[in-house]
Design a protein around this motif. Sequence first.
Motif, PDB file in Angstrom:
ATOM      1  N   GLU A 289      47.633  28.663  36.326  1.00 43.86           N
ATOM      2  CA  GLU A 289      47.402  29.450  37.536  1.00 43.86           C
ATOM      3  C   GLU A 289      48.056  30.825  37.439  1.00 43.86           C
ATOM      4  OE1 GLU A 289      47.781  28.908  42.394  1.00 43.86           O
ATOM      5  OE2 GLU A 289      48.915  27.583  41.051  1.00 43.86           O
ATOM      6  N   LEU A 290      49.244  30.900  36.851  1.00 47.14           N
ATOM      7  CA  LEU A 290      49.908  32.193  36.686  1.00 47.14           C
ATOM      8  C   LEU A 290      49.089  33.120  35.792  1.00 47.14           C
ATOM      9  CD1 LEU A 290      53.633  31.085  36.176  1.00 47.14           C
ATOM     10  CD2 LEU A 290      52.537  31.895  38.280  1.00 47.14           C
ATOM     11  N   LEU A 291      48.434  32.557  34.785  1.00 49.21           N
ATOM     12  CA  LEU A 291      47.627  33.361  33.865  1.00 49.21           C
ATOM     13  C   LEU A 291      46.273  33.727  34.457  1.00 49.21           C
ATOM     14  CD1 LEU A 291      48.351  31.311  30.607  1.00 49.21           C
ATOM     15  CD2 LEU A 291      49.162  33.641  31.094  1.00 49.21           C
ATOM     16  N   ALA A 292      45.623  32.765  35.116  1.00 44.91           N
ATOM     17  CA  ALA A 292      44.231  32.940  35.553  1.00 44.91           C
ATOM     18  C   ALA A 292      44.089  33.413  36.991  1.00 44.91           C
ATOM     19  CB  ALA A 292      43.468  31.629  35.378  1.00 44.91           C
ATOM     20  N   GLY A 293      45.055  33.090  37.836  1.00 51.10           N
ATOM     21  CA  GLY A 293      44.919  33.397  39.253  1.00 51.10           C
ATOM     22  C   GLY A 293      44.335  32.250  40.051  1.00 51.10           C
TER      23      GLY A 293
END
Length: 438
Positions: free
Chosen positions: A206-210
């Motif tokens: 989630e931190l990488l992709a949003g």
Amino acid sequence: MARNIGSHYTAHRVLGRGGAGTVWLGEGPEGPVAIKVLREDLAADPDLAERFAHERHALLGLEHPHIVGVRELIIGGPDGRDIALVMDLVDGPDLRAHLRRERRLAPRDAVAITAGIASGLAVAHAAGIVHRDVKPENILLDTSATAAGPTALLTDFGVAKLIDEPRHGGKGGVVGTPDYLAPEIVEGLPPRAAVDIYALVTVLYELLAGFTPFGGGHPGAVLRRQVTETAAELPGIPRELWELIQQCLAKAPASRLRAAELASRLRELLPDLEGLPPLDIGDPEGHAEEPAPREERPAPVPAGAGRGPRPAVPLVRGAAPDSERATHTRMRVPDPDELAGGAHGTARSIRPVGQPRAGSARHGAAARRRRRLAVTAGVLAAGALGGWLLLSGGDGEEDGGRQGGTTGVESVVEDAGGGPVDGPADEDGGAGLAPAAP
């Protein structure tokens, strides 16, 4: 309004509220503290108080630079009904608030945060404690530390386990935040240390992709994806990092790394991530999800309303909404038919920026335009064929040409959509359910 907590602490103002209780800014003999006071209905349960007392040593014994320390456990209070955890005060936001502001983090920052939390989990797992509710809301960022950036700390260790244990030996349901629930929990297996690894790497994704790899839509659809689907690959990150994410999101718990190994492997990747910008990707390419049953649809959000916690959504028809939905959902274990999903599955894939999402209004309009063009082309082709037959044949052939032209048009219309040209686009793209209102 200030209130006394135990005999040594005073709570001054509310810092935040969650499904399990309220966090206050407090003052104690050694200065400012954070005090988490459990909800009154939880604190009134004598079994819960006994469980907290039994786990007192474990709760107070976890010490690590990436774990929010618990200084005191208070059971009783002035009215005899308080259960409160006195914790170190962290100067900074939680990771959810940070993610709302940034949308995505640079790969190095995301991996550094995850590595720190993984090292904290390693200490907890070695002590026999499983967190069971790893998510951005339970990760705090201490911004008062060094110039190297904020320090990530995991909070609420053991609280989910103590609160959610089955009462009086009865059978418990699934408790957790659907986006971060490991498949084995959805299937009703007991949670082991591997569930924290699955949840933590979901946070990394989630931190990488949003967005989370299996989130979106009704909680029941999210649970189904956790069991049946594979995470879509994230473009733009080193292959070694993606393989690590893939391994820790494995459906089989034994295939995932242990926390200490995950922390070590992530730190080894940090030099290769220096200078990489946040990923430039759009929202996931979703299917057109089936709408939730009418009685399960959340109330519409008024125009201009703030983006607060999502409203409570029951997982089964006729079930009462759970007031804890803001942080986690209490649900029964889905049966095999529900986990199997529909004929179309619930897969999500990454789509390029600007490309319309399948099932969206833009996607539907584009589909209708393509259908009209196909019909128009078919009509023109049929007309040309009829004209050629008129010029080349007799009266009988002319009739046959007109007949053949009509048949051709009907065929093209049927192939183009099998329904009225201006009717709604076919949106049967999946077996999920309508997304909850933000």
